[in-house]
Structure formats: C-alpha cells, structure tokens
Design a protein around this motif. Sequence first.
Motif, PDB file in Angstrom:
ATOM      1  N   MET A 126     -10.213   4.296  13.623  1.00 52.36           N
ATOM      2  CA  MET A 126      -9.927   5.726  13.536  1.00 52.36           C
ATOM      3  C   MET A 126     -11.107   6.606  13.141  1.00 52.36           C
ATOM      4  SD  MET A 126      -6.069   6.099  12.018  1.00 52.36           S
ATOM      5  CE  MET A 126      -4.786   4.909  12.388  1.00 52.36           C
ATOM      6  N   ARG A 127     -12.316   6.097  13.177  1.00 50.08           N
ATOM      7  CA  ARG A 127     -13.475   6.939  12.859  1.00 50.08           C
ATOM      8  C   ARG A 127     -13.836   7.804  14.063  1.00 50.08           C
ATOM      9  NH1 ARG A 127     -17.849   2.624  11.657  1.00 50.08           N
ATOM     10  NH2 ARG A 127     -16.631   1.667  13.342  1.00 50.08           N
ATOM     11  N   MET A 128     -13.899   9.105  13.868  1.00 51.68           N
ATOM     12  CA  MET A 128     -14.388   9.983  14.925  1.00 51.68           C
ATOM     13  C   MET A 128     -15.903   9.874  15.034  1.00 51.68           C
ATOM     14  SD  MET A 128     -12.011  13.371  14.570  1.00 51.68           S
ATOM     15  CE  MET A 128     -10.237  13.268  14.834  1.00 51.68           C
ATOM     16  N   ASN A 129     -16.547   9.679  13.915  1.00 49.27           N
ATOM     17  CA  ASN A 129     -17.989   9.430  13.886  1.00 49.27           C
ATOM     18  C   ASN A 129     -18.181   7.941  13.630  1.00 49.27           C
ATOM     19  OD1 ASN A 129     -20.719   9.236  13.484  1.00 49.27           O
ATOM     20  ND2 ASN A 129     -20.797  10.590  11.699  1.00 49.27           N
ATOM     21  N   GLN A 130     -18.550   7.206  14.655  1.00 45.14           N
ATOM     22  CA  GLN A 130     -18.641   5.757  14.516  1.00 45.14           C
ATOM     23  C   GLN A 130     -19.840   5.304  13.692  1.00 45.14           C
ATOM     24  OE1 GLN A 130     -17.953   5.111  18.890  1.00 45.14           O
ATOM     25  NE2 GLN A 130     -16.456   3.633  18.141  1.00 45.14           N
ATOM     26  N   ARG A 131     -20.651   6.262  13.267  1.00 47.44           N
ATOM     27  CA  ARG A 131     -21.746   5.929  12.344  1.00 47.44           C
ATOM     28  C   ARG A 131     -21.269   5.955  10.898  1.00 47.44           C
ATOM     29  NH1 ARG A 131     -26.300  10.000  14.776  1.00 47.44           N
ATOM     30  NH2 ARG A 131     -24.610  11.458  14.353  1.00 47.44           N
ATOM     31  N   ALA A 132     -20.058   6.478  10.672  1.00 50.08           N
ATOM     32  CA  ALA A 132     -19.489   6.498   9.313  1.00 50.08           C
ATOM     33  C   ALA A 132     -19.114   5.075   8.907  1.00 50.08           C
ATOM     34  CB  ALA A 132     -18.272   7.404   9.271  1.00 50.08           C
ATOM     35  N   HIS A 133     -19.021   4.830   7.618  1.00 46.81           N
ATOM     36  CA  HIS A 133     -18.795   3.474   7.125  1.00 46.81           C
ATOM     37  C   HIS A 133     -17.317   3.132   6.958  1.00 46.81           C
ATOM     38  CE1 HIS A 133     -23.062   2.901   6.579  1.00 46.81           C
ATOM     39  NE2 HIS A 133     -23.136   3.983   5.818  1.00 46.81           N
ATOM     40  N   GLU A 134     -16.535   4.035   6.416  1.00 45.87           N
ATOM     41  CA  GLU A 134     -15.155   3.717   6.042  1.00 45.87           C
ATOM     42  C   GLU A 134     -14.196   3.822   7.222  1.00 45.87           C
ATOM     43  OE1 GLU A 134     -12.929   4.552   1.992  1.00 45.87           O
ATOM     44  OE2 GLU A 134     -12.899   6.336   3.258  1.00 45.87           O
ATOM     45  N   THR A 135     -13.435   2.763   7.466  1.00 51.46           N
ATOM     46  CA  THR A 135     -12.439   2.739   8.527  1.00 51.46           C
ATOM     47  C   THR A 135     -11.034   2.834   7.924  1.00 51.46           C
ATOM     48  OG1 THR A 135     -12.149   0.344   8.494  1.00 51.46           O
ATOM     49  CG2 THR A 135     -13.944   1.209   9.866  1.00 51.46           C
ATOM     50  N   ALA A 136     -10.043   2.959   8.806  1.00 50.24           N
ATOM     51  CA  ALA A 136      -8.655   2.972   8.347  1.00 50.24           C
ATOM     52  C   ALA A 136      -8.293   1.644   7.692  1.00 50.24           C
ATOM     53  CB  ALA A 136      -7.720   3.266   9.519  1.00 50.24           C
ATOM     54  N   ALA A 137      -8.854   0.552   8.199  1.00 48.65           N
ATOM     55  CA  ALA A 137      -8.604  -0.768   7.598  1.00 48.65           C
ATOM     56  C   ALA A 137      -9.129  -0.814   6.169  1.00 48.65           C
ATOM     57  CB  ALA A 137      -9.242  -1.862   8.442  1.00 48.65           C
ATOM     58  N   ASP A 138     -10.283  -0.213   5.934  1.00 48.09           N
ATOM     59  CA  ASP A 138     -10.835  -0.168   4.571  1.00 48.09           C
ATOM     60  C   ASP A 138      -9.884   0.566   3.629  1.00 48.09           C
ATOM     61  OD1 ASP A 138     -13.215  -1.493   5.283  1.00 48.09           O
ATOM     62  OD2 ASP A 138     -14.127   0.392   5.946  1.00 48.09           O
ATOM     63  N   ILE A 139      -9.260   1.612   4.134  1.00 47.40           N
ATOM     64  CA  ILE A 139      -8.354   2.408   3.306  1.00 47.40           C
ATOM     65  C   ILE A 139      -7.081   1.642   2.972  1.00 47.40           C
ATOM     66  CG2 ILE A 139      -6.829   4.434   3.369  1.00 47.40           C
ATOM     67  CD1 ILE A 139      -9.139   5.878   4.841  1.00 47.40           C
ATOM     68  N   VAL A 140      -6.426   1.066   3.983  1.00 45.33           N
ATOM     69  CA  VAL A 140      -5.148   0.390   3.713  1.00 45.33           C
ATOM     70  C   VAL A 140      -5.335  -0.893   2.907  1.00 45.33           C
ATOM     71  CG1 VAL A 140      -4.030   1.371   5.743  1.00 45.33           C
ATOM     72  CG2 VAL A 140      -5.142  -0.855   5.923  1.00 45.33           C
ATOM     73  N   ASN A 141      -6.532  -1.467   2.963  1.00 44.63           N
ATOM     74  CA  ASN A 141      -6.789  -2.690   2.200  1.00 44.63           C
ATOM     75  C   ASN A 141      -7.430  -2.434   0.841  1.00 44.63           C
ATOM     76  OD1 ASN A 141      -6.082  -5.088   3.998  1.00 44.63           O
ATOM     77  ND2 ASN A 141      -7.358  -3.895   5.380  1.00 44.63           N
ATOM     78  N   GLY A 142      -8.011  -1.247   0.663  1.00 48.53           N
ATOM     79  CA  GLY A 142      -8.771  -1.008  -0.559  1.00 48.53           C
ATOM     80  C   GLY A 142      -8.248   0.064  -1.489  1.00 48.53           C
ATOM     81  N   TYR A 143      -7.474   1.021  -0.976  1.00 49.59           N
ATOM     82  CA  TYR A 143      -6.989   2.096  -1.828  1.00 49.59           C
ATOM     83  C   TYR A 143      -5.873   1.607  -2.754  1.00 49.59           C
ATOM     84  CZ  TYR A 143      -9.301   6.125   0.436  1.00 49.59           C
ATOM     85  OH  TYR A 143     -10.211   7.047   0.887  1.00 49.59           O
ATOM     86  N   ALA A 144      -5.802   2.222  -3.913  1.00 48.72           N
ATOM     87  CA  ALA A 144      -4.718   1.927  -4.842  1.00 48.72           C
ATOM     88  C   ALA A 144      -3.398   2.411  -4.264  1.00 48.72           C
ATOM     89  CB  ALA A 144      -4.978   2.603  -6.188  1.00 48.72           C
ATOM     90  N   GLU A 145      -2.307   1.836  -4.727  1.00 53.38           N
ATOM     91  CA  GLU A 145      -0.984   2.182  -4.211  1.00 53.38           C
ATOM     92  C   GLU A 145      -0.694   3.675  -4.343  1.00 53.38           C
ATOM     93  OE1 GLU A 145       3.637   1.115  -5.334  1.00 53.38           O
ATOM     94  OE2 GLU A 145       2.166  -0.521  -5.393  1.00 53.38           O
ATOM     95  N   GLU A 146      -1.059   4.259  -5.459  1.00 48.07           N
ATOM     96  CA  GLU A 146      -0.812   5.688  -5.677  1.00 48.07           C
ATOM     97  C   GLU A 146      -1.609   6.541  -4.696  1.00 48.07           C
ATOM     98  OE1 GLU A 146      -1.010   9.036  -9.252  1.00 48.07           O
ATOM     99  OE2 GLU A 146      -1.383   6.919  -9.692  1.00 48.07           O
ATOM    100  N   GLN A 147      -2.855   6.133  -4.409  1.00 50.25           N
ATOM    101  CA  GLN A 147      -3.670   6.868  -3.445  1.00 50.25           C
ATOM    102  C   GLN A 147      -3.048   6.824  -2.055  1.00 50.25           C
ATOM    103  OE1 GLN A 147      -7.388   4.605  -4.515  1.00 50.25           O
ATOM    104  NE2 GLN A 147      -8.340   6.608  -4.218  1.00 50.25           N
ATOM    105  N   LEU A 148      -2.573   5.657  -1.655  1.00 52.39           N
ATOM    106  CA  LEU A 148      -1.935   5.524  -0.345  1.00 52.39           C
ATOM    107  C   LEU A 148      -0.679   6.391  -0.255  1.00 52.39           C
ATOM    108  CD1 LEU A 148      -2.276   1.657   0.136  1.00 52.39           C
ATOM    109  CD2 LEU A 148      -3.466   3.423   1.448  1.00 52.39           C
ATOM    110  N   ALA A 149       0.107   6.407  -1.323  1.00 56.00           N
ATOM    111  CA  ALA A 149       1.318   7.226  -1.343  1.00 56.00           C
ATOM    112  C   ALA A 149       0.975   8.706  -1.184  1.00 56.00           C
ATOM    113  CB  ALA A 149       2.086   6.992  -2.641  1.00 56.00           C
ATOM    114  N   ASP A 150      -0.084   9.134  -1.847  1.00 61.97           N
ATOM    115  CA  ASP A 150      -0.509  10.533  -1.745  1.00 61.97           C
ATOM    116  C   ASP A 150      -0.922  10.889  -0.313  1.00 61.97           C
ATOM    117  OD1 ASP A 150      -0.030  10.977  -4.415  1.00 61.97           O
ATOM    118  OD2 ASP A 150      -2.126  10.785  -5.032  1.00 61.97           O
TER     119      ASP A 150
END
Length: 317
Positions: free
Chosen positions: A132-156
């Motif tokens: 889901m990166r619009m800029n493919q030079r960026a580092h963080e992907t959607a997979a990084d978010i769902v695997n790395g964010y805290a539960e509260e962050q994901l809920a937000d």
Amino acid sequence: MIYHIPVLLQESIDGLQIHDGGIYVDVTFGGGGHSREILRRLPANGHLYSFDQDEDAARNILSTEADGSERRFVDDERFTFVRSNFRYLHNWMHYYGVEHIDGLLADLGVSSHHLDDEQRGFSFRFDAPLDMRMNQRAHETAADIVNGYAEEQLADIFFLYGEMKNSRRLAAALVKARQQKPIVTTQDFVTIMEPLVKRGREKKEMARLFQALRIEVNHETDALKEMLTAATALLAPGGRLSVITYHSLEDRIVKNMMKTGNVEGKVIQDFYGRIDSPYKLVNNRVITPEETEQERNPRSRSAKLRIAEKKEPHERE
C-alpha cells in the motif's frame, strides 16, 4: 490498460478559471489526465507544475514510440514534473522561484491504477503483498503496521480512518493472529477480518479497512493538511483551489479550509461577527458526477468537488 480515468475532468478544470500568464499546480498527476487538460487550456505564457510521488506515475511523463524511442508526456516548456509528495508543495515552489500560484487542482484518494495493480496491495480483490505504499521508496508498509503497531494504535486507525465502530475487536483479532504467524499478504488480512464484518456489507466494510491502512501507510491526512496550508499561502488573490475528495475524512478537512481558512475548522470572526476566512466558496454545494460519468467510471460515484477562490485584500477588510 488505462492508468487512471480522471474524475470530474471538465468541472474541476473549469473551476480553476485558467487565464493568461497563470501558474497552476496539479498535485496529483497520476495518469496525466487532469494535467493534459490544463495544458490544453493554458496560454503560451503560463506554466503547470505537476506532482506525484509514485514511480509508476513518473513513468507516465514518458511514452514509447513505434521505433522504441521515448518521448516526454509533453515536450512542452510550460510543464514541469515534480516527483514528490504534495506535502512539500511550499518547498518545491520556493525551489523553482515561484512566489504565487493562480490555481491548484487535487484529485485525492487512491487512483484506478493502484486499485487495479495486482502487486501493490491496495485492493482486497487480489492476493498480494500487504504493501500500500504510494511512494515505493518509503520504508513502512501496511504489513509493518499490522504486525508492529500496538493494539490500541490499530484500533484508533480503524476507527478514525475507516469509521469502523468495532475497531477494538478488529485490532484484537489482528494482534491475536500475528502471534501465530506474521500477516504478510492481503489475503492474510482479509481472512482475519472477514468474520468480524457485517454480513451483506463485506465489500463496503473491507474497503473501509483497506482505506484506513492506506491512509496510515501514506500519512495522507497530515500530507493533505500541509498541502492545503501551503496552497493557501501560495495562492494569489483571485486564485482558485479545486479539490476532489472521496471519503468524509478528507472532505471534512478540505471543507474546513475553504470555509474557515484552517484545517481544524476553527471559526475566527472579525469585529462585526463575520467569518474571517481567506476564501470565498465558488460552489456552496458540492459538485458530484452525473449519472453517465458514474456508469462509465464507478470510482467517481463517491467523488465530491469543492472549489474556492482566494479573496482579494479588500474583501477581508
């Protein structure tokens, strides 16, 4: 394959009121549809700056000829392509020595190309890397978010960007699932989420979940706020802001800026109780696509066009 079908093409360009010697910015170049129409109407002494952070969009400024050679999307001195996120609008205009612009167009959201590309992970129609990166030079992907964010962050994220009322249950399910194995593909994500979405509304709610992740991956709300703030400072008196939105969150930000002059929607009144905004609305009601366009291009069904004009100094006195 058509890269992207421009939405509300004539209406959004009409809203710019392109004139002699004007400087215009298309902050969402994509397939070049809106930029091409701006250039078609632009007098010889005008200039267009077009932004896009996506490498795929950057390729659209080149086309391959029958003999294998490449030529520019437009071999035109009036055109400058900027491969960058539009949040850096102020920096790039300063770089090019532009102090004022006469109009800015933004076609927000995700492009047809992103949704149709099976490898980019923007759509639940395909099993692809959760990117889901619009800029493919960026580092963080959607997979990084769902695997790395805290539960509260994901809920937000799911609540704020997807307007999901059961955001806490969705976040808890993701955290539980990733303890068993990493969530790496769109199908992994769909399999976990599907039992928690409403029956009969699976496609709509899954689209909201993908939207929420996409907004977070690309920091879309922060980028939009920064771009609108920069545009407000750059627009010359009488300059036009023409913005197409697709969901309530981005539409609210645009409406706030046009009505109050700030992205928060904080109303500032003068001595006489009048709203002190740098803009006057061109269309008090949003412009939406006609039925023929909606049938031709389903993406346009949720589109809303808002147009505002920068006030002359005497109009703010």
